[in-house]
Write a protein that holds these residues in place. Structure first.
Motif, short mmCIF file in Angstrom:
data_model
loop_
_atom_site.label_atom_id
_atom_site.label_comp_id
_atom_site.label_asym_id
_atom_site.label_seq_id
_atom_site.Cartn_x
_atom_site.Cartn_y
_atom_site.Cartn_z
N THR A 153 11.49 -0.37 6.60
CA THR A 153 10.72 0.51 5.72
C THR A 153 11.52 1.72 5.30
O THR A 153 11.49 2.11 4.14
CB THR A 153 9.39 0.92 6.37
OG1 THR A 153 8.64 -0.26 6.61
CG2 THR A 153 8.58 1.84 5.47
N ASN A 174 2.40 -2.69 6.22
CA ASN A 174 1.91 -1.41 5.69
C ASN A 174 0.40 -1.41 5.86
O ASN A 174 -0.31 -2.15 5.18
CB ASN A 174 2.30 -1.33 4.20
CG ASN A 174 1.74 -0.09 3.52
OD1 ASN A 174 0.97 0.67 4.09
ND2 ASN A 174 2.12 0.10 2.26
N SER A 176 -1.83 0.32 4.89
CA SER A 176 -2.67 0.64 3.73
C SER A 176 -2.66 -0.47 2.69
O SER A 176 -3.30 -0.33 1.66
CB SER A 176 -2.16 1.91 3.04
OG SER A 176 -1.94 2.92 3.96
N SER A 177 -1.92 -1.54 2.93
CA SER A 177 -1.83 -2.55 1.87
C SER A 177 -2.81 -3.69 2.13
O SER A 177 -3.16 -4.00 3.27
CB SER A 177 -0.40 -3.08 1.75
OG SER A 177 -0.20 -4.17 2.61
N VAL A 499 7.84 -1.80 -0.98
CA VAL A 499 8.89 -1.12 -0.21
C VAL A 499 8.88 -1.58 1.25
O VAL A 499 9.93 -1.75 1.87
CB VAL A 499 8.67 0.42 -0.31
CG1 VAL A 499 9.52 1.17 0.72
CG2 VAL A 499 9.01 0.89 -1.72
N SER A 500 7.68 -1.82 1.76
CA SER A 500 7.58 -2.10 3.20
C SER A 500 7.95 -3.52 3.58
O SER A 500 8.38 -3.78 4.70
CB SER A 500 6.16 -1.79 3.69
OG SER A 500 5.23 -2.51 2.90
C1 LIG Z 1 1.68 1.24 1.52
O1 LIG Z 1 0.62 0.80 0.71
C2 LIG Z 1 0.02 1.83 -0.07
C3 LIG Z 1 -1.18 1.20 -0.79
O2 LIG Z 1 -0.78 0.09 -1.54
C4 LIG Z 1 1.04 2.40 -1.03
O3 LIG Z 1 0.50 3.45 -1.78
C5 LIG Z 1 2.26 2.91 -0.24
O4 LIG Z 1 3.26 3.34 -1.11
C6 LIG Z 1 2.79 1.81 0.64
N1 LIG Z 1 3.88 2.32 1.47
C7 LIG Z 1 5.05 1.68 1.59
C8 LIG Z 1 6.07 2.32 2.46
O5 LIG Z 1 5.28 0.61 1.05
#
Ligand SMILES: *[C@@H]1O[C@H](CO)[C@@H](O)[C@H](O)[C@H]1NC(C)=O
Ligand SMILES: *[C@@H]1O[C@H](CO)[C@@H](O)[C@H](O)[C@H]1NC(C)=O
Ligand SMILES: *[C@@H]1O[C@H](CO)[C@@H](O)[C@H](O)[C@H]1NC(C)=O
Ligand SMILES: *[C@@H]1O[C@H](CO)[C@@H](O)[C@H](O)[C@H]1NC(C)=O
Length: 719
Positions: A153, A174, A176-177, A499-500
């Motif tokens: 990450t 992630n 939040s995803s 990104v993750s």
């Molecule tokens: C994780 O997911 C959230 C929601 O989609 C996004 O805003 C955020 O940039 C993501 N973080 C990474 C490190 O990918």
């Protein structure tokens, strides 16, 4: 090689420095006046500070439960006690006893040892009844910290906590995803998080000029969340921390010290740089048909990689390989005669193995009757669930089991004429009630298991006299992996641009692993995991291929659900565009060879962080998704869909944009055209490499109808 002259000047005995340029010497400052603070510095870089108000050592106890499901570990940790050892007594100028104020029998003694290539801090064992230790190191707000094994990450570890525990990297990674949410809820906690990785190691490199490697293999947490201290939490006896440093040393210098001690990977066989390794499945006929098809469209193929050589089974994840590591002549009739024929036309055959055997297969039965599997607490073979099929785990601590695997599986594959394999997995080692031949505990062995697996593979190749001809590639690792593996890859990325866990994530992964000796990495072209409706399109396949030109190995993967995802052979235009990229890659082979020679000599990986090469440039520290490939190439890959230009950061110096010949003087930010097939790449204007040979014209766009009309559905018969 290292910038150590200055450090030597600080030493009392200059002559000593000349004898050993990398000597690491501790100095202890006992504070001034009435102050009771102590500090320990390695070559004048302050590593530990202690005072009774802010002690540097804590001991404690708690319970840690490792819930495992398909290689995903949900670790529940409850801390019951955490006792500061605030009372410092100097036993000698090299030995310091830290004790609890309320109970002076509760103590740990720390010994400072000077050394080359590392100094050490040795710790006495934990007091009875205690099972963990926290060690605090000096941090500064503006400091950068890299390392932690392979981290996807972000490259800079500041602001986060990194549990070091080899495991599946996770899907989405992630919290939040939506993909991670589905993977967590529908696939038993498979979503992962920012720190989950196949290859963590308790090693880090600080921009303050020091590095630390913890030699304990137990579960360890590297905590970089505080602006003023770094904290290492080790679940077990630390043993010792290896430390190197110097006020002028960069992260790259420190990494080179570490890599010299751990070892570099051998040079890849030369055939690897002569074309792409194409991942195909589905039996001899399909392999040949698709190979002919991609070759007819101009793709130079160095090898076909048939991961299903041992047969296939079907699960809800997709079709899976039958984990019985020998040639399956129903799936691949005539493979034995096919291999020499293919080799004669310059195409090798590569296969797939891992350290588990499916209980349904004859190899399981053979190994089981010999007692070669990891046992459970009732001394029976530990049968682990791998997702709708069950396996035994070869006991890699049992020399007889290792020899059996080498002879019965690896040597037979080599005798068949294969030239390499994916040496997959080894991260799943269960810790609930597993028992091992060596008598070691699972908690001790878990992180080391990938090393034992790598060692088996390496020894089998060397014993067959095939090092330099055969390549195996691993995704799992631990400290010291570079001694054994011949190649590394980033594992199972999602078929997206997140990104993750998408295409961008393979860059920090390569850069972080590279600092710990993994000088050569690559990734699945097209990426791998396609779940919950996320599928790979043509653009992602080609964008991931164009970045792979600037890595040591181009290898495609059909992914976990081949029929739902765009493939190299899905249309003629994809093959033509890919063929051009492979030509660029082969034209770069001498450059890559030179970058390898540099790695072998210095320990600097082929892919390097900008901040490693331009450590004086503050802007370079902010860039984690561009890299230097060798000494002369700046690679700033396109990491988004639907773009035709790309913002790049150009580090200090004079650079030439490969595609337009335009000159740029960094540091600067700019935007360059970046159509598909022209990833932003810049070479140093002093470079004498024949760049015109790499700068191939784009493939003309196909006539309007061909792209969809010729989409090949032959692969949609599920494998
Ligand atoms: C994780 O997911 C959230 C929601 O989609 C996004 O805003 C955020 O940039 C993501 N973080 C990474 C490190 O990918
Ligand atoms: C040990 O494994 C065997 C299968 O090999 C199984 O039947 C048994 O229940 C296991 N015992 C424990 C304690 O897990
Ligand atoms: C690599 O260098 C050798 C020796 O200089 C040369 O003969 C060969 O053509 C070069 N290969 C490529 C692909 O440029
Ligand atoms: C790219 O653009 C096309 C057409 O505008 C759109 O259908 C597609 O969803 C876009 N892809 C991504 C990944 O954004």
């Amino acid at each position: 090689m290292f910038q150590l002259n200055f450090i030597c000047a600080l030493h009392v005995l200059n002559v000593f420095c000349l004898a050993s340029a990398t000597l690491n010497t501790w100095t202890v400052d006992t504070g001034t006046g009435s102050s009771t603070s102590y500090s320990f510095a390695i070559n004048s870089v302050k590593v530990i500070e202690h005072s009774s108000q802010s002690p540097c050592v804590y001991v404690g106890s708690g319970t840690t439960i490792f819930n495992e499901y398909h290689g995903n570990f949900d670790i529940e940790d409850t801390i019951e006690r955490r006792i500061p050892l605030s009372l410092l007594t100097a036993v000698s100028d090299r030995q310091y006893k830290f004790a609890s104020v309320s109970d002076s029998s509760l103590s740990v003694t720390l010994t400072l040892v000077d050394g080359d290539p590392f100094g050490e801090i040795q710790f006495t064992d934990l007091p009875d009844g205690y099972d963990r230790i926290w060690i605090r190191l000096v941090a500064e707000e503006s400091e950068y910290v890299y390392g932690g094994g392979e981290q996807f990450t972000s490259l800079n570890l500041r602001g986060r906590k990194y549990p070091i525990w080899t495991r599946e990297q996770g899907v989405g990674r992630n919290k939040s995803s939506i993909v991670t949410f589905y993977a967590d809820t529908l696939s038993g906690g498979a979503g992962g998080d920012y720190y989950t990785t196949y290859y963590g190691e308790p090693t880090f490199f600080s921009s303050r000029g020091y590095m630390v490697h913890s030699t304990a293999t137990y579960y360890t947490i590297l905590d970089f969340t505080s602006t003023s201290v770094h904290e290492l939490e080790v679940h077990g006896n630390v043993g010792s921390l290896q430390v190197a440093g110097g006020v002028d040393m960069t992260i790259s210098d420190l990494s080179q010290v570490y890599v010299k001690a751990t070892g570099v990977m051998p040079e890849l066989p030369s055939w690897v740089s002569e074309g792409a390794i194409v991942g195909l499945q589905g039996g001899t006929d399909r392999m040949n048909q698709l190979l002919n098809k991609v070759e007819d469209n101009g793709v130079k193929v160095s090898a076909v990689w048939i991961q299903d050589w041992a047969g296939k089974i079907r699960t809800s994840f997709g079709s899976r390989v039958f984990w019985n590591w020998e040639w399956n002549d129903e799936q691949y009739p005539g493979l034995d005669t096919e291999i020499p024929k293919l080799k004669a036309r310059g195409v090798r055959v590569l296969v797939y193995i891992n350290p588990y055997l499916n209980i349904e297969g004859p190899l399981f039965k053979e190994a089981d009757s010999l007692g070669y599997f990891v046992k459970n607490s009732s001394d029976q073979t530990y049968i682990a669930d791998f997702g709708e099929f069950y396996c035994g785990t070869i006991d890699l601590t049992n020399p007889a089991a290792v020899n059996w695997y080498k002879a019965r599986i690896v040597k037979r594959a080599l005798d068949l004429g294969i030239s390499g394999w994916m040496a997959d997995f080894s991260e799943y080692l269960m810790v609930d009630n597993a028992k091992f031949f060596s008598g070691q505990s699972a908690l001790d062995l878990h992180n080391q298991w990938p090393l034992l697996w790598a060692k088996l593979n390496r020894e089998a190749v060397e014993e067959a006299g095939k090092l330099g001809e055969v390549v195996f590639w691993m995704r799992a690792g631990y400290a010291g992996l570079s001694k054994y593996t011949t190649l590394f890859w980033a594992g199972d990325q999602n078929v997206d641009y997140t990104v993750s866990d998408g295409l961008p994530s393979v860059i920090p992964a390569a850069l972080s692993a590279g600092l710990q000796g993994i000088g050569m990495t690559h990734y699945d072209i097209g990426l791998y995991t396609s779940l919950f409706g996320v599928t790979r399109d043509k653009e992602l396949l080609l964008r991931s291929a164009e970045m792979a030109v600037f890595t040591p190995t181009m290898r495609t993967h059909e992914g976990n659900r081949p029929s739902e995802n765009w493939q190299l052979y899905s249309d003629v235009d994809t093959m033509k565009q890919f063929a051009r990229l492979v030509k660029m890659y082969t034209a770069l082979s001498n450059y890559t060879k030179a970058a390898y020679a540099d790695y072998k000599l210095t320990g600097k990986p082929l892919q390097r962080a900008l901040s490693s090469e331009f450590s004086q440039d503050s802007g370079s520290w902010e860039v984690e998704h561009e890299y230097m490939y060798g000494e002369e190439l700046l690679v700033a890959p396109v990491l988004q869909a639907n773009v035709s230009e790309w913002k790049v950061y150009i580090p200090p110096g004079n650079w030439v944009h490969l595609w337009t010949d335009k000159s740029y003087t960094g540091p600067m930010k700019t935007t360059v055209p970046a159509p598909l097939g022209q990833p932003p790449v810049f070479y140093k204007h002093t470079s004498s490499y024949p760049w015109s040979e790499i700068k191939l014209p784009l493939v003309p766009p196909p006539p309007p109808t061909s792209s969809t009309a010729s989409h090949d559905h032959s692969h949609s018969t599920e494998l």
